[in-house]
Design an enzyme around this catalytic site. Structure first.
Site, short mmCIF file in Angstrom:
data_model
loop_
_atom_site.label_atom_id
_atom_site.label_comp_id
_atom_site.label_asym_id
_atom_site.label_seq_id
_atom_site.Cartn_x
_atom_site.Cartn_y
_atom_site.Cartn_z
N ASP A 172 0.93 -1.04 -0.05
CA ASP A 172 -0.10 -0.04 0.13
C ASP A 172 0.92 1.33 0.02
O ASP A 172 2.09 1.33 -0.65
CB ASP A 172 -0.88 -0.04 1.20
CG ASP A 172 -2.40 0.61 0.91
OD1 ASP A 172 -2.43 1.75 0.78
OD2 ASP A 172 -3.22 -0.29 0.97
N HIS A 215 -3.64 6.05 3.80
CA HIS A 215 -4.42 4.79 3.46
C HIS A 215 -3.89 3.62 3.79
O HIS A 215 -4.66 2.73 4.30
CB HIS A 215 -4.31 5.01 1.76
CG HIS A 215 -5.18 3.97 1.01
ND1 HIS A 215 -4.77 2.58 0.68
CD2 HIS A 215 -6.44 4.00 0.66
CE1 HIS A 215 -5.84 1.94 0.25
NE2 HIS A 215 -6.79 2.61 0.28
N VAL A 223 -7.21 -4.55 9.49
CA VAL A 223 -6.59 -6.00 9.64
C VAL A 223 -6.46 -6.13 10.92
O VAL A 223 -7.02 -7.23 11.56
CB VAL A 223 -5.49 -6.22 8.97
CG1 VAL A 223 -4.86 -7.43 9.26
CG2 VAL A 223 -5.59 -6.07 7.31
N ALA A 307 -8.29 -7.89 -8.91
CA ALA A 307 -9.51 -8.48 -8.27
C ALA A 307 -10.22 -9.01 -9.57
O ALA A 307 -10.81 -10.31 -9.26
CB ALA A 307 -10.22 -7.31 -7.70
N SER A 366 -11.18 -0.26 -0.31
CA SER A 366 -10.13 -0.57 0.08
C SER A 366 -10.34 -1.04 1.67
O SER A 366 -9.29 -1.70 2.18
CB SER A 366 -9.19 0.73 0.29
OG SER A 366 -8.40 0.57 -0.94
#
Length: 432
Positions: A172, A215, A223, A307, A366
């Site tokens: 990221d 971000h 997480v 994705a 995200s």
């Protein structure tokens, strides 16, 4: 005159013979990025050919190289990428545009901010700490409804190891390495890597509320809210504006796999498919990692790459695509949707650590993606009764049905076959 393609094949054949007695070392650490190439090209590496020999033959820097896997990635100028010779090389793929191909999957800017006043969040992992009190998520009360919806309290009861021993690579914008939320939760510093700046300090850079700054910190924080005892491996591939290159994303995926990450979180995406990145994901999943990626935020009837290719079975094995819905189970106005999409989670106004010791709120696919990554960490830490290759598929299959009673009718079967992440049902089905 010999054609360039034929000449190159002859050169490579000679180099392979010359290099039979000196196998080139696989590059586990990417070279320091002094310049960002306009394009990148993946090529096959003939047996016995070294990195130096390959670079000399192509007249281009070799930025990724693995003799054992038989591939390399070269950096090209725009002129080289458009040259006629590359189109006919039997050892080469197709040049890909490199610069800024990927972007972070968030909507606009941070929604709000507040000074973090809850002390050392390393205590999230402390034995016996109460995260839930009478149905309320006590650590960050603002997230109570989000986490009640995905049944996080019940998930913590079913998986009391809380992700312990599971390494989650967050690829990221970097992470605020000094934020109290990550005290005791980061992988060893020698495993960190900043592929954007070309050093070993993947710290956030920028101004909060502008571009992508914060971000990665937010993603990592989500997480750890889902799997408080998991370990975060911070890898920076995106700049302050939230954009990054094909090369750095592929390098980071390889690095994460080499460092033993069991889960790789990609809260980023591109409108164009990158064979180089997809091949890196394939290598990672074949080595046992689970990869989750965000669907994108353009409200398009097509989800972003990588994705898009994460459909259960075949090339999509051990991977998962994640979109976003509201706490009312309606598709988020920004979330992309498609028959390829496998799962949705909560991605609106999710509160999470921000740089400089702050608590911030983000919206975007995200934010939904690390909820799934954290759920996988819970399962892996507890031990599962199903093969690893079926774990992401099971998560999608055990989701809530978001289509009941005409709900999300315009998006039928485009928010996953069932839909919304249900951690309780998932863990009941897979943990020992």
């Amino acid at each position: 005159m010999v054609k360039r393609s034929t000449a190159l094949l002859l050169v490579l054949s000679a180099l392979a013979l010359a290099g039979c007695s000196q196998q080139g070392p696989a590059a586990t650490a990417p070279e320091r990025a002094a310049a960002r190439p306009s394009h990148v090209l993946q090529v096959r590496v003939p047996e016995g050919t070294t990195r130096e020999q390959l670079g000399a033959a192509y007249g281009a820097p070799v930025l990724m190289f693995d003799a054992a896997e038989g591939y390399a990635v070269l950096g090209l100028s725009a002129a080289q990428a458009s040259g006629p010779g590359l189109r006919t090389l039997s050892l080469a793929g197709t040049p890909e545009s490199n610069l800024g191909a990927f972007s972070a999957g968030m909507t606009a800017t941070v929604q709000g901010r507040a000074i973090w006043l809850k002390g050392d969040l390393g205590s999230w992992t402390a034995e016996g700490r109460a995260i839930w009190l009478k149905g309320q998520y006590s650590l960050i009360p603002e997230n109570t409804l989000n986490f009640q919806t995905i049944r996080l309290e019940q998930a913590h009861t079913l998986a009391p190891k809380l992700g312990q021993g599971i390494k989650v690579a967050v690829i990221d914008t970097g992470v605020d390495l000094e934020h109290p939320a990550f005290a005791g939760s980061l992988a060893p510093a020698e495993e960190w890597r900043d592929f954007y700046a070309g050093d070993n300090l993947p710290d956030e850079e920028g101004v909060l509320g502008e571009g992508g700054y914060g971000h990665g910190t937010g993603v990592a924080g989500i997480v750890l809210q889902v799997a408080p005892a998991a370990t975060i491996l911070p890898l920076r591939v995106l700049g302050p504006d939230g954009s990054g290159d094909v090369l750095t994303v592929a390098q980071a995926i390889d690095w994460a796999s080499a460092k033993g990450a069991q889960i790789i979180n990609l809260s980023l995406g591109s409108a164009e498919r990158s064979a180089i990145v997809q091949d890196a994901i394939k290598r990672a999943t074949e080595r046992g990692a689970l990869v989750v990626a965000s669907a994108g935020n353009e409200n398009r009837p097509a989800i972003s790459y990588p994705a898009h290719d994460m459909v259960s079975g075949g090339a999509g094995e051990r991977s998962l695509s994640v979109g976003s819905v509201t706490t009312g189970w309606l598709k988020s106005s920004f979330s992309n949707y498609s028959a390829n999409l496998e799962l949705v989670a909560l991605g609106e106004n999710v509160y999470t650590p921000g740089p400089d010791g702050l608590l911030v709120s983000w919206s975007g696919t995200s934010m939904a993606t690390p909820m799934a990554a954290g759920g996988l960490a819970l399962a892996l830490s507890q031990g599962t009764d199903v093969p690893l290759k079926d774990l992401t598929k099971k998560m999608a299959e055990k989701a809530y049905d978001v289509y009941n009673n005409g709900l999300n009718a315009p998006y039928k079967d485009k928010l996953g076959k069932k839909g919304l992440l249900n951690l309780e049902a998932f863990l009941k089905d897979v943990v020992k």
